[in-house]
Design a protein around this motif. Sequence first.
Motif, PDB file in Angstrom:
ATOM      1  N   THR A   1     124.094 186.226  88.634  1.00  0.00           N
ATOM      2  CA  THR A   1     124.606 185.801  87.334  1.00  0.00           C
ATOM      3  C   THR A   1     126.124 185.846  87.308  1.00  0.00           C
ATOM      4  O   THR A   1     126.782 184.982  86.725  1.00  0.00           O
ATOM      5  CB  THR A   1     124.043 186.711  86.228  1.00  0.00           C
ATOM      6  OG1 THR A   1     122.618 186.683  86.284  1.00  0.00           O
ATOM      7  CG2 THR A   1     124.490 186.251  84.857  1.00  0.00           C
ATOM      8  N   LEU A   2     126.686 186.851  87.970  1.00  0.00           N
ATOM      9  CA  LEU A   2     128.142 186.958  88.038  1.00  0.00           C
ATOM     10  C   LEU A   2     128.742 185.789  88.811  1.00  0.00           C
ATOM     11  O   LEU A   2     129.778 185.234  88.433  1.00  0.00           O
ATOM     12  CB  LEU A   2     128.516 188.284  88.697  1.00  0.00           C
ATOM     13  CG  LEU A   2     130.000 188.586  88.870  1.00  0.00           C
ATOM     14  CD1 LEU A   2     130.665 188.683  87.513  1.00  0.00           C
ATOM     15  CD2 LEU A   2     130.187 189.881  89.646  1.00  0.00           C
ATOM     16  N   LEU A   3     128.080 185.387  89.897  1.00  0.00           N
ATOM     17  CA  LEU A   3     128.624 184.314  90.724  1.00  0.00           C
ATOM     18  C   LEU A   3     128.547 182.957  90.037  1.00  0.00           C
ATOM     19  O   LEU A   3     129.357 182.072  90.314  1.00  0.00           O
ATOM     20  CB  LEU A   3     127.871 184.265  92.064  1.00  0.00           C
ATOM     21  CG  LEU A   3     128.056 185.492  92.968  1.00  0.00           C
ATOM     22  CD1 LEU A   3     127.185 185.376  94.209  1.00  0.00           C
ATOM     23  CD2 LEU A   3     129.519 185.661  93.359  1.00  0.00           C
TER      24      LEU A   3
ATOM     25  N   SER B   1     135.023 181.376  82.879  1.00  0.00           N
ATOM     26  CA  SER B   1     134.863 182.836  82.830  1.00  0.00           C
ATOM     27  C   SER B   1     135.805 183.519  83.812  1.00  0.00           C
ATOM     28  O   SER B   1     136.403 184.559  83.492  1.00  0.00           O
ATOM     29  CB  SER B   1     133.410 183.205  83.143  1.00  0.00           C
ATOM     30  OG  SER B   1     132.532 182.658  82.186  1.00  0.00           O
ATOM     31  N   PHE B   2     135.946 182.951  85.007  1.00  0.00           N
ATOM     32  CA  PHE B   2     136.848 183.553  85.987  1.00  0.00           C
ATOM     33  C   PHE B   2     138.299 183.494  85.508  1.00  0.00           C
ATOM     34  O   PHE B   2     139.073 184.423  85.724  1.00  0.00           O
ATOM     35  CB  PHE B   2     136.692 182.852  87.337  1.00  0.00           C
ATOM     36  CG  PHE B   2     135.481 183.292  88.093  1.00  0.00           C
ATOM     37  CD1 PHE B   2     135.475 184.481  88.807  1.00  0.00           C
ATOM     38  CD2 PHE B   2     134.316 182.529  88.087  1.00  0.00           C
ATOM     39  CE1 PHE B   2     134.347 184.897  89.502  1.00  0.00           C
ATOM     40  CE2 PHE B   2     133.199 182.935  88.779  1.00  0.00           C
ATOM     41  CZ  PHE B   2     133.207 184.131  89.491  1.00  0.00           C
ATOM     42  N   TRP B   3     138.678 182.404  84.850  1.00  0.00           N
ATOM     43  CA  TRP B   3     140.046 182.307  84.348  1.00  0.00           C
ATOM     44  C   TRP B   3     140.289 183.286  83.211  1.00  0.00           C
ATOM     45  O   TRP B   3     141.352 183.912  83.116  1.00  0.00           O
ATOM     46  CB  TRP B   3     140.342 180.874  83.902  1.00  0.00           C
ATOM     47  CG  TRP B   3     140.825 180.012  85.023  1.00  0.00           C
ATOM     48  CD1 TRP B   3     140.148 179.015  85.662  1.00  0.00           C
ATOM     49  CD2 TRP B   3     142.106 180.085  85.658  1.00  0.00           C
ATOM     50  NE1 TRP B   3     140.923 178.458  86.648  1.00  0.00           N
ATOM     51  CE2 TRP B   3     142.129 179.099  86.674  1.00  0.00           C
ATOM     52  CE3 TRP B   3     143.230 180.887  85.473  1.00  0.00           C
ATOM     53  CZ2 TRP B   3     143.230 178.891  87.484  1.00  0.00           C
ATOM     54  CZ3 TRP B   3     144.333 180.688  86.283  1.00  0.00           C
ATOM     55  CH2 TRP B   3     144.333 179.697  87.277  1.00  0.00           C
TER      56      TRP B   3
ATOM     57  N   LEU C   1     132.058 191.299  82.985  1.00  0.00           N
ATOM     58  CA  LEU C   1     131.440 191.652  84.259  1.00  0.00           C
ATOM     59  C   LEU C   1     132.450 191.559  85.397  1.00  0.00           C
ATOM     60  O   LEU C   1     132.524 192.431  86.267  1.00  0.00           O
ATOM     61  CB  LEU C   1     130.250 190.731  84.528  1.00  0.00           C
ATOM     62  CG  LEU C   1     128.995 190.954  83.689  1.00  0.00           C
ATOM     63  CD1 LEU C   1     127.967 189.875  83.974  1.00  0.00           C
ATOM     64  CD2 LEU C   1     128.407 192.315  83.975  1.00  0.00           C
ATOM     65  N   ILE C   2     133.218 190.491  85.394  1.00  0.00           N
ATOM     66  CA  ILE C   2     134.228 190.315  86.440  1.00  0.00           C
ATOM     67  C   ILE C   2     135.301 191.386  86.320  1.00  0.00           C
ATOM     68  O   ILE C   2     135.762 191.951  87.319  1.00  0.00           O
ATOM     69  CB  ILE C   2     134.828 188.901  86.368  1.00  0.00           C
ATOM     70  CG1 ILE C   2     133.721 187.853  86.529  1.00  0.00           C
ATOM     71  CG2 ILE C   2     135.898 188.705  87.423  1.00  0.00           C
ATOM     72  CD1 ILE C   2     134.170 186.435  86.271  1.00  0.00           C
TER      73      ILE C   2
END
Length: 845
Positions: free
Chosen positions: A132-134, A140-142, A219-220
């Motif tokens: 789910t994180l990947l 979301s990463f930004w 999460l990240i």
Amino acid sequence: MAVVDPLAELWKHLMSLERSDLLCLYPSKITMGGIWMGDNPIDFSLPLLLFQIILITTTTRLVALILTPLRLPRYIAEILAGFLLGPSVLGRVPHFSDLAFPIRSLFILESMSLLGLIYYTFTIGVEIELHTLLRAGFRSFWFAAASALPPFLVGATTGYVAVTSSTGGSRNNNLNTLSFPVFLGATFCSTAFSVLARNIAQLKLAGTDVGQLSISASLINDTFAWAGLTVATALAHVRFGTLPCLWTLVSGFLIVGASCLVVRPMLLRLAARVAEGEVVTELHECSVLVGVMAAALVADAGGTHAIFGAFVFGLAVPNGPVGVAIVEKVEDLVVGTLLPLFFAMSGLRTDTAKITSMGAAALLMCAALAAAVLKVVAAVVVAGVFGMPLHDGVSIGLLLNTKGIIELVILNIGKNKGIMSDQSFTVLVFMSALITALVTPLLALVVKPARRLVFYKRRTIAWAAQPDAELRVLACVHVPRDVPALLTLLDVASPSSDGSPVAVQALHLIEFAGRSSALLLINASAPSSSFDHSSAHGRSQVELQFKHISHAFMAYEENVGGVSVRGTVAAVSPYESMHDDVTSAAEDQHSALILLPFHKRRSLDGGLETFHPAIQGLNQSIQRFSPCTVGVLVDRGLGGVPGAGCRVAALFFGGRDDREVVALATRMVYNPAIDLTVLRFVLKGGGGFGGEFDALKERKADDACLREFLDRANAMSVGGGAGAGVEYRERGVFNAGEMVAQVREVEALGKDLFVVGKVPGLPALTASMAEWSECPELGPIGDLLASKDFHTMASVLVLQSYARPSAGAISSELGLGGDALPGGGARPPRPDPHHSRRNSIGNWS
């Protein structure tokens, strides 16, 4: 500036060969002989530990109870409870610390708190699903990077300035210069995923873009914070040389590699066997729980920290049936009893008297506030780049400022490693609690969306303006077991291609009871084509249920004509507030009908057993606040009815709800597979609605509704397109006993489904039945048919028509239920419908 840890100093003093005092240890001091022998429980280690656990747990619960009206996270209550028990408040009371927390007991108490922390971080790792994180998404990463990098730089810069300006030529200068900035940066950039998940669930943001992006970014951020913690812990060994520092980093990578390459494949094979029918045995659970301790031991021996090994081991556990079974074994004990010990130990380390340099304390406070503001600013900038509204950017930034256990863990590790002083620890603990306390009211003001007014016309099944217009249905599902009955009901209510179409949206209702992993399901709501069955055993329980529900509705759409399925969505909330999610989803879809499963399910002996008692309150709340008609389905095997036909009985007493029953029966007329009986009851001797004008008005509406039904049934019969059989009966009755006898005659013909209204239009006939009502959400007739006294295997659908009831009507309607009379006495037992007519008259009339 030398950093002093009281526990380390005590241990050094006890182990010193130059000490002048004599320390005696007695094995018999573990357990006492009893107060009747003159023993003091505080003098023995086990009674003292039990007393400390009781004191800490009770204080935490009392503080949480006091803060309940403020709706602050439980994290604040736990921090305050530890602070109250520490030297800043109760510790100033003479002899309190010596009695409650003597120095000799701190070793055992801290060991117990760390054991609880080890298993808690293990459960956090289990709840975080790597796949789910990947697939969190580019945005979301930004958001995660923008909300982590500026606070980290602020913390690192502040830590470096604070250390270089205060340590001078201290022997710990190199240690603090390298590790304290990293620790401080990791503290500022961290986001408490579990606390954030609770806030998102309370604010009803789980299904929104803001909620999903915040969950993914947190999460990240947590992963980044754990990595920073590992690096900072390794840098703490630089005082012993470069080689120990490198070996600490290498040992951390080895633990991660062993978990991914050895532990996870083994657990995935176990999960695959469990998916095929094998149960999780006690040996499996014990092996995993011992593995947690082994991973913590290896990580602590490698120089990182015990909780790092537990967290990485938790990441290796698939969050499916195996993970759920293991977490359930430890979660209640750990969260309810052992974890408060960790907060209490943090409170015992927090001493406002240690704040001696106001300049350094003010620097840390300003840096913490600046990092929090920068998170919001960075989120607003990223939201602007992606074309999102300013409001969403502010909301995400505030949500990512939520603090929790991970920040306190970082601070305690830094304190134990001698990386930060007592003053820095105290200030940062206070700032963590303060920022979290400030974020909560700001979230209520900024993030919580205002109640939208959604205007649409068709809110009932009956629609005189366009009888053949599309009927939009919201089908609510708790577990996959609910799906077959709902699909059969949709099949019954769906006419042939000549009738109006049906549009269905499935809503998976998931209880949020503190498990953060439930919110991860929202991110996993990808199209069904992306669901890989070969990897199903690696997915969480709720995600597997969601996918099964989604597949069932899509398969139904492919096999049935005239029905379109508009996807499956999930609602994650506590049952107390889940009705908001249901009503909002109904408004968004412009639904005319909400279908709800009953809180009881069919048992093996053919009766009904309670599945979840909170579902009953949820159904009642939905009925009270619904924007459209609501149907509660009592399933007694309706999903097992063959598709070739279904025998339905619609009972009509008059009134708004019963007109919805006839409207649904009118749709069934077009279905060739339905054997339909409509039974109308007329009260002999008069007595119906309150006033003469109201009675005439309701009678005209009832007659018009039945006339339309009969006209359509006759038209379809003449055209040769009517259902398998349509029968209309009209019966006059004097009392409830005769009515029950008529219903039993219809039931004796063999029926699969009864359709009734919640509030029948003959109150004089059914008023006395409400006194024995066990389920007021079903109304008197539905409650009778669903009771074990009626002895029927037919399912029951209870319809409540949409209306805007007055406050008095609501209170009157809610007052129908209950288990006791207003005077406090118990009600007499429900009369048996199998009695003779004479006995029935005496009991019911």
